[in-house]
Design a protein around this motif. Structure first.
Motif, PDB file in Angstrom:
ATOM      1  N   SER A  32       3.073  -5.007   4.117  1.00 32.37           N
ATOM      2  CA  SER A  32       4.309  -4.336   4.571  1.00 32.37           C
ATOM      3  C   SER A  32       4.140  -2.821   4.499  1.00 32.37           C
ATOM      4  O   SER A  32       4.563  -2.097   5.405  1.00 32.37           O
ATOM      5  CB  SER A  32       5.503  -4.696   3.697  1.00 32.37           C
ATOM      6  N   ASN A  33       3.536  -2.334   3.414  1.00 30.67           N
ATOM      7  CA  ASN A  33       3.337  -0.881   3.284  1.00 30.67           C
ATOM      8  C   ASN A  33       2.434  -0.351   4.398  1.00 30.67           C
ATOM      9  O   ASN A  33       2.681   0.719   4.953  1.00 30.67           O
ATOM     10  CB  ASN A  33       2.745  -0.532   1.921  1.00 30.67           C
ATOM     11  N   ILE A  34       1.392  -1.109   4.734  1.00 28.93           N
ATOM     12  CA  ILE A  34       0.482  -0.677   5.803  1.00 28.93           C
ATOM     13  C   ILE A  34       1.251  -0.595   7.136  1.00 28.93           C
ATOM     14  O   ILE A  34       1.080   0.339   7.915  1.00 28.93           O
ATOM     15  CB  ILE A  34      -0.731  -1.635   5.898  1.00 28.93           C
ATOM     16  N   MET A  35       2.130  -1.547   7.369  1.00 29.08           N
ATOM     17  CA  MET A  35       2.923  -1.518   8.604  1.00 29.08           C
ATOM     18  C   MET A  35       3.834  -0.286   8.640  1.00 29.08           C
ATOM     19  O   MET A  35       3.996   0.352   9.682  1.00 29.08           O
ATOM     20  CB  MET A  35       3.768  -2.799   8.750  1.00 29.08           C
ATOM     21  N   GLU A  36       4.398   0.050   7.487  1.00 27.36           N
ATOM     22  CA  GLU A  36       5.260   1.250   7.432  1.00 27.36           C
ATOM     23  C   GLU A  36       4.456   2.500   7.760  1.00 27.36           C
ATOM     24  O   GLU A  36       4.920   3.403   8.450  1.00 27.36           O
ATOM     25  CB  GLU A  36       5.836   1.422   6.010  1.00 27.36           C
ATOM     26  N   VAL A  37       3.221   2.551   7.217  1.00 31.21           N
ATOM     27  CA  VAL A  37       2.357   3.711   7.453  1.00 31.21           C
ATOM     28  C   VAL A  37       1.990   3.803   8.932  1.00 31.21           C
ATOM     29  O   VAL A  37       2.047   4.869   9.553  1.00 31.21           O
ATOM     30  CB  VAL A  37       1.081   3.600   6.574  1.00 31.21           C
ATOM     31  N   LYS A  38       1.645   2.649   9.497  1.00 35.27           N
ATOM     32  CA  LYS A  38       1.253   2.631  10.918  1.00 35.27           C
ATOM     33  C   LYS A  38       2.402   3.045  11.828  1.00 35.27           C
ATOM     34  O   LYS A  38       2.197   3.689  12.862  1.00 35.27           O
ATOM     35  CB  LYS A  38       0.770   1.231  11.290  1.00 35.27           C
ATOM     36  N   ALA A  39       3.605   2.698  11.426  1.00 33.57           N
ATOM     37  CA  ALA A  39       4.771   3.061  12.236  1.00 33.57           C
ATOM     38  C   ALA A  39       4.934   4.577  12.321  1.00 33.57           C
ATOM     39  O   ALA A  39       5.576   5.092  13.228  1.00 33.57           O
ATOM     40  CB  ALA A  39       6.026   2.418  11.672  1.00 33.57           C
ATOM     41  N   ARG A  40       4.328   5.298  11.358  1.00 30.80           N
ATOM     42  CA  ARG A  40       4.364   6.785  11.389  1.00 30.80           C
ATOM     43  C   ARG A  40       3.123   7.337  12.073  1.00 30.80           C
ATOM     44  O   ARG A  40       2.842   8.524  11.975  1.00 30.80           O
ATOM     45  CB  ARG A  40       4.477   7.354   9.975  1.00 30.80           C
ATOM     46  N   LYS A  41       2.354   6.460  12.691  1.00 34.96           N
ATOM     47  CA  LYS A  41       1.153   6.843  13.456  1.00 34.96           C
ATOM     48  C   LYS A  41       0.001   7.364  12.606  1.00 34.96           C
ATOM     49  O   LYS A  41      -0.929   7.974  13.115  1.00 34.96           O
ATOM     50  CB  LYS A  41       1.489   7.862  14.548  1.00 34.96           C
ATOM     51  N   ALA A  42       0.076   7.168  11.314  1.00 28.11           N
ATOM     52  CA  ALA A  42      -1.047   7.572  10.454  1.00 28.11           C
ATOM     53  C   ALA A  42      -2.150   6.520  10.572  1.00 28.11           C
ATOM     54  O   ALA A  42      -1.864   5.326  10.688  1.00 28.11           O
ATOM     55  CB  ALA A  42      -0.582   7.678   9.010  1.00 28.11           C
ATOM     56  N   ARG A  43      -3.395   6.970  10.540  1.00 24.09           N
ATOM     57  CA  ARG A  43      -4.520   6.026  10.561  1.00 24.09           C
ATOM     58  C   ARG A  43      -4.636   5.363   9.178  1.00 24.09           C
ATOM     59  O   ARG A  43      -4.373   6.005   8.166  1.00 24.09           O
ATOM     60  CB  ARG A  43      -5.834   6.750  10.865  1.00 24.09           C
ATOM     61  N   VAL A  44      -5.057   4.117   9.169  1.00 22.81           N
ATOM     62  CA  VAL A  44      -5.196   3.401   7.893  1.00 22.81           C
ATOM     63  C   VAL A  44      -6.635   2.918   7.708  1.00 22.81           C
ATOM     64  O   VAL A  44      -7.209   2.271   8.578  1.00 22.81           O
ATOM     65  CB  VAL A  44      -4.253   2.181   7.815  1.00 22.81           C
ATOM     66  N   ILE A  45      -7.193   3.283   6.565  1.00 20.48           N
ATOM     67  CA  ILE A  45      -8.505   2.779   6.154  1.00 20.48           C
ATOM     68  C   ILE A  45      -8.229   1.800   5.020  1.00 20.48           C
ATOM     69  O   ILE A  45      -7.661   2.194   3.998  1.00 20.48           O
ATOM     70  CB  ILE A  45      -9.386   3.906   5.591  1.00 20.48           C
ATOM     71  N   ALA A  46      -8.620   0.559   5.202  1.00 18.22           N
ATOM     72  CA  ALA A  46      -8.369  -0.414   4.129  1.00 18.22           C
ATOM     73  C   ALA A  46      -9.643  -0.698   3.353  1.00 18.22           C
ATOM     74  O   ALA A  46     -10.725  -0.774   3.923  1.00 18.22           O
ATOM     75  CB  ALA A  46      -7.845  -1.717   4.723  1.00 18.22           C
ATOM     76  N   ILE A  47      -9.483  -0.810   2.046  1.00 18.32           N
ATOM     77  CA  ILE A  47     -10.563  -1.387   1.235  1.00 18.32           C
ATOM     78  C   ILE A  47     -10.018  -2.721   0.762  1.00 18.32           C
ATOM     79  O   ILE A  47      -8.996  -2.774   0.054  1.00 18.32           O
ATOM     80  CB  ILE A  47     -10.924  -0.510   0.024  1.00 18.32           C
ATOM     81  N   SER A  48     -10.656  -3.793   1.205  1.00 13.34           N
ATOM     82  CA  SER A  48     -10.163  -5.108   0.823  1.00 13.34           C
ATOM     83  C   SER A  48     -11.337  -6.045   0.573  1.00 13.34           C
ATOM     84  O   SER A  48     -12.484  -5.626   0.615  1.00 13.34           O
ATOM     85  CB  SER A  48      -9.249  -5.655   1.919  1.00 13.34           C
ATOM     86  N   THR A  49     -10.986  -7.301   0.335  1.00 19.75           N
ATOM     87  CA  THR A  49     -12.072  -8.236   0.009  1.00 19.75           C
ATOM     88  C   THR A  49     -12.674  -8.844   1.266  1.00 19.75           C
ATOM     89  O   THR A  49     -12.022  -8.957   2.298  1.00 19.75           O
ATOM     90  CB  THR A  49     -11.588  -9.369  -0.893  1.00 19.75           C
TER      91      THR A  49
END
Ligand code: F6R
Length: 364
Positions: free
Chosen positions: A287-304
């Motif tokens: 949900s937080n990533i979706m909020e960030v994307k809605a502001r047009k910020a690029r997202v780099i994820a570190i995940s498994t």
């Protein structure tokens, strides 16, 4: 002396499979911690200990943060954490039933030193953890656990940070064992610590991917790191490494705090590193990533590894092997260290000599 690397920081990041191994040598056996340095306070821990207080600065404070989350997650032991420059000027509630753990790579940080002097006056038992044998903080403490990682020359703490977390977890486990909290889950986490050298070899073998990624982000002025739980502690350290050597303004936030202020900063000029945990909080992070994307910020994820969902919703995706969540600050660290290192060198900065910083902070 740089062992074929361009910088000490690069050498020290790449040394971590070995440095973790030597930090843990003789300290874990068959899934149980065996920290001999604690034997002399076994009775104190079993019979008297009511509270643990971790005191540290900078990266050492971030290592302490992971320990606090670990102890809180798996026991009812009371544990607090404070930045040393605050601790020494407040009225910390420590007494002769408190174990104060002073975490300091150099063993010379003045605020941490003054913090333990205060703690001793108040009757606490002080345990130092340092990488420098005979340094001042260990000398003034009642007990000491040395990190045994070999000297760290780069100003930015890298291999000492991962050694600190590993040993602090082993110390935490030993205390939890003596206090009757040694569950199968704790045992599993401690056993996973022994896998870290191999996990690091695997992560470090993919450093070219992180270099390519860093290339895309060198021109940004700001970046944000977000996480929840253990991912939050990893965010704090990721942001510190980036800001101190690349001079990109970077801060770590609890992802849930975004909407309480930091989200106002975000637009296409402000990329966000999202450290996505491996448990129930993953959905919250989505949900937080979706909020960030809605502001047009690029997202780099570190995940498994193999987290297709996270891969699909983010601009960049870096995978690390799956472990217990408590171990994640350790698996995330080489990624954020390498990212900071590559951004710094691509900006023609010397990561071994960041401006305004010193390896050992002996003045206030
Ligand atoms: C960051 C860094 C500093 C130190 C801090 C505490 O890369 O190196 O934030 O972690 O100055 O130093 P020690 O651990 O020597 O007390």
């Amino acid at each position: 002396e740089k062992g074929g690397y361009d910088h000490f920081m690069e050498k020290e990041i790449n040394e971590q499979p070995q440095s973790i191994k030597s930090a843990l040598a003789g300290r874990i056996e068959n899934g149980y911690p065996t920290i001999k340095e604690l034997d002399s306070i076994k009775d104190f821990i079993k019979n008297d200990l009511e509270k643990i207080y971790i005191v540290a600065c900078g990266t050492s404070y971030h290592a302490g943060y992971s320990m606090k989350y670990f102890v809180e997650a798996y026991s009812n032991i009371n544990i607090s954490l404070e930045v040393a420059s605050e601790f020494r000027y407040m009225n910390p509630h420590v007494d002769d039933k408190t174990l104060v753990i002073a975490v300091s790579q150099s063993g010379e940080t003045i605020d941490t030193l003054e913090g333990i002097r205060l703690a001793k006056q108040k009757g606490a038992h002080v345990l130092a953890m340092s990488n420098v044998v005979g340094s001042t903080i260990p000398r003034e403490s009642h007990s000491v656990v040395y990190m045994n990682t070999g000297p760290e020359i780069g100003v930015a703490a890298t291999k000492t940070y991962t050694a600190q977390i590993s040993i602090l977890y082993a110390i935490a486990a030993q205390i939890m064992n003596w206090k009757g909290y040694y569950t199968e889950e704790v045992k599993k986490i401690i056993s996973e610590l022994e896998l870290i050298p191999d996990i690091y070899k695997e992560i470090l073998s993919k450093k070219d991917h992180i270099l390519e990624l860093a290339r895309e982000y060198t021109h940004y002025k700001h970046m944000m790191f977000i996480g929840r739980g253990f991912g939050y502690t990893a965010s704090l350290e990721g942001a510190l490494k980036l800001k101190e050597i690349s001079y990109i303004n970077a801060n770590g936030y609890q992802a849930g705090e975004l909407k309480h202020g930091p989200i106002a900063l975000l637009d296409e000029s402000f990329p966000v590193f999202a450290i996505v945990p491996f448990n129930g909080l993953r959905e919250k992070m989505i949900s937080n990533i979706m909020e960030v994307k809605a502001r047009k910020a690029r997202v780099i994820a570190i995940s498994t590894k193999g987290d297709e969902k996270i891969k699909k919703i983010t601009n960049e995706y870096i995978e690390v092997p799956k472990t217990s969540e408590a171990i994640s600050p350790l698996t995330v660290a080489p990624v954020t260290q390498l990212f900071a290192y590559y951004v710094a060198i691509l900006r023609n900065l010397d990561p071994d000599k960041p401006r305004n910083l010193a390896k050992s902070v002996t003045v206030e």
